[in-house]
Design an enzyme around this catalytic site. Structure first.
Site, mmCIF file in Angstrom:
data_model
loop_
_atom_site.group_PDB
_atom_site.id
_atom_site.type_symbol
_atom_site.label_atom_id
_atom_site.label_comp_id
_atom_site.label_asym_id
_atom_site.label_seq_id
_atom_site.Cartn_x
_atom_site.Cartn_y
_atom_site.Cartn_z
ATOM 1 N N SER A 129 0.884 -1.049 -0.207
ATOM 2 C CA SER A 129 -0.060 0.218 0.106
ATOM 3 C C SER A 129 0.988 1.278 0.053
ATOM 4 O O SER A 129 0.421 2.266 -0.678
ATOM 5 C CB SER A 129 -0.968 -0.060 1.397
ATOM 6 O OG SER A 129 -0.093 -0.264 2.373
ATOM 7 N N LYS A 147 12.833 -1.765 -0.008
ATOM 8 C CA LYS A 147 11.474 -0.958 0.203
ATOM 9 C C LYS A 147 11.354 0.359 -0.254
ATOM 10 O O LYS A 147 11.916 1.257 0.454
ATOM 11 C CB LYS A 147 10.829 -1.361 1.375
ATOM 12 C CG LYS A 147 9.346 -0.900 1.324
ATOM 13 C CD LYS A 147 8.355 -1.631 2.688
ATOM 14 C CE LYS A 147 8.990 -1.250 3.940
ATOM 15 N NZ LYS A 147 8.124 -1.606 4.985
ATOM 16 N N VAL A 237 15.518 -11.712 3.181
ATOM 17 C CA VAL A 237 14.969 -12.724 3.993
ATOM 18 C C VAL A 237 14.386 -13.976 3.046
ATOM 19 O O VAL A 237 13.120 -13.653 2.555
ATOM 20 C CB VAL A 237 14.096 -12.604 5.153
ATOM 21 C CG1 VAL A 237 13.473 -13.826 5.956
ATOM 22 C CG2 VAL A 237 14.763 -11.501 6.237
ATOM 23 N N ASP A 277 0.548 -5.254 12.733
ATOM 24 C CA ASP A 277 -0.108 -5.465 11.651
ATOM 25 C C ASP A 277 -0.140 -6.930 11.362
ATOM 26 O O ASP A 277 0.966 -7.477 11.157
ATOM 27 C CB ASP A 277 0.757 -4.719 10.564
ATOM 28 C CG ASP A 277 -0.118 -4.921 9.243
ATOM 29 O OD1 ASP A 277 -0.940 -5.518 8.987
ATOM 30 O OD2 ASP A 277 0.382 -3.997 8.336
ATOM 31 N N ASN A 282 3.411 -9.962 5.706
ATOM 32 C CA ASN A 282 4.265 -9.498 6.779
ATOM 33 C C ASN A 282 5.020 -10.821 7.334
ATOM 34 O O ASN A 282 6.057 -10.468 8.035
ATOM 35 C CB ASN A 282 3.698 -8.759 7.854
ATOM 36 C CG ASN A 282 3.257 -7.286 7.430
ATOM 37 O OD1 ASN A 282 3.606 -7.053 6.225
ATOM 38 N ND2 ASN A 282 2.341 -6.970 8.109
ATOM 39 N N ASP A 296 7.962 -7.003 8.737
ATOM 40 C CA ASP A 296 7.623 -5.664 8.344
ATOM 41 C C ASP A 296 7.236 -5.119 9.738
ATOM 42 O O ASP A 296 6.614 -5.636 10.604
ATOM 43 C CB ASP A 296 6.274 -5.551 7.590
ATOM 44 C CG ASP A 296 5.708 -4.108 7.186
ATOM 45 O OD1 ASP A 296 5.447 -3.416 8.155
ATOM 46 O OD2 ASP A 296 5.834 -3.698 6.037
#
Length: 440
Positions: A129, A147, A237, A277, A282, A296
């Site tokens: 998002s 990111k 990862v 979250d 995640n 995350d």
């Protein structure tokens, strides 16, 4: 991808106006045939939901984040047609074209940024998002996940949320205005925090330190030399999306959820720092090493000792089936107040007792059993649709409730079976159990 506030405002504004117009026209058409349709029947049509999901996927940012929260947290509680359409919001969708991506990276790394890498994959691994993730390898051999935040997203959070709130009001399903305003204010705060990648980098370092010797998890390492407030660079990862583990054996699926459940309890009672979250994206799972990747930390939150102590007492009262004590603690936690009507208090009490009854009913809690979900859905719907009920818990409690709901939904996806009662009882009494030597 629209990056300026006016362009984003126009996109959501046009979407809202278009849906309103189509809804009125459809209502007039049905009335002319002698029908008396409900507002929800006119609004929540497949066509309207597709338009919403397409526009949010195109815009990304706060608008899509709220849509994803709805699909993640409520997908199993909504009508099947609506839940299926909202599922699209969890999938990877529009991402920045290469020219726009290059512009963002030049701004953050300088015009010669490509000279730092032997490989940089322009097509992202994932498009979320607020940002999209790219895999890259530096000249010195570091395997990275990068990111990159969408341009204009941070500056448009306030206007995006205002427009999405107007969509909620249009739907007729919005809570009372004061409640909606409070939720909107907290959403703005949360999303501004998530858009600050330097803050997330600090969260990663803190969480890694607190995770300590707990085995079976891996957290990415922040790469300081390639991170800014809009680009977060981490070690890559390895692993598959965690919900792909549905194809693993029952023993493996049970192990995954057992470790995540214990980790959540450690976050609450030992770390005082919770990743709130619960989006499946995640987490990752490496079937070769049986390692769970924690990916995350934008939504990580501190939990005060007082809050943790109240929740520990709530667990103890529930496991002891002390209903009077549960009601007392519900008031102290803000789940309802002395002014809440007796009927609403009883319904909330019944919901809490129902959860503990399900946990205590068997030594092994079967997440695949839908009976609890159906009953919780019915009680939640009764409260949500009652115009006289406007009580919402404190925001801190809502974040923790969201975390628990996310784990429950993941357990359903994995069809896991856990000795949940025994696990909870370990954490009711201090000190918190030693985890560094435990292997699941």
């Amino acid at each position: 991808m629209p990056s300026h506030r006016l362009a984003r405002l126009a996109g959501l504004g046009a979407l809202t106006a278009g849906i309103a117009t189509r809804t009125m026209l459809e209502g007039a058409r049905r009335l002319s045939r002698g029908e008396l349709p409900k507002p929800s029947d006119l609004l929540l049509t497949p066509g309207n939901i597709l338009r919403v999901s397409d526009e949010l996927s195109r815009m990304r940012g706060a608008a899509l984040k709220l849509g994803q929260l709805l699909s993640m947290d409520a997908g199993d509680f909504l009508p099947g047609e609506l839940a299926g359409l909202l599922e699209r919001l969890r999938a990877d969708a529009d991402f920045m074209p290469p020219r726009q991506l290059n512009s963002v990276l030049v701004t953050n790394w300088g015009p010669d940024w490509r000279k730092r890498f032997s490989r940089f994959e322009t097509r992202p691994l994932a498009a979320a998002s607020i940002g999209q993730v790219h895999r890259a390898t530096t000249l010195d051999g570091r395997d990275l996940a990068i990111k990159v935040q969408y341009p204009g997203v941070a500056k448009s959070i306030d206007s995006d949320i205002a427009n999405v709130i107007s969509l909620f009001r249009l739907s007729g399903f919005a809570p009372p205005a004061p409640v909606l305003a409070r939720l909107g204010a907290e959403a703005r705060k949360q999303l501004h925090e998530e858009a600050d990648y330097l803050r997330e980098a600090d969260n990663i370092r803190r969480y890694t330190e607190q995770l300590g010797g707990i085995e079976g998890f891996i957290v990415p390492v922040v790469q300081e030399d390639l991170s800014t407030d809009r680009v977060l660079t981490m070690s890559f990862v390895p692993g598959l999306p965690i919900d792909v583990a549905t194809g693993q054996s029952q023993e493996v699926r049970n192990s995954i959820l057992t470790r995540l459940a214990r980790l959540a309890l450690d976050e609450l009672f030992a770390f005082g720092f919770v990743q709130t979250d619960p989006n499946f994206a995640n987490y990752s799972y490496d079937p070769d090493s049986r390692t769970i990747g924690l990916l995350d930390f934008g939504a990580a939150k501190e939990v005060s000792p007082d809050m943790a102590d109240l929740l520990r007492q709530l667990l103890a009262a529930g496991l002891e089936e002390n209903h009077e004590r549960l009601s007392e603690l519900s008031v102290r936690l803000g789940l309802y107040s002395e002014q809440t009507s007796l009927r609403h208090r009883e319904l909330i009490d019944q919901t809490i007792r129902l959860v503990f009854e399900a946990v205590l009913a068997s030594p092994s809690f079967d997440f695949a059993n839908d009976q609890l979900l159906h009953r919780l859905r019915a009680m939640g719907t009764e409260l949500a649709l009652d115009p006289g009920f406007d009580q919402i818990p404190p925001i801190d409690v809502l974040y923790l409730q969201r975390k628990a709901a996310g784990l429950y939904l993941l357990g359903r996806r994995l069809r896991a079976q856990l000795p949940l009662r025994d696990i909870l009882e370990e954490y009711v009494h201090e000190p918190v159990p030693e985890r560094s030597v435990r292997k699941d």
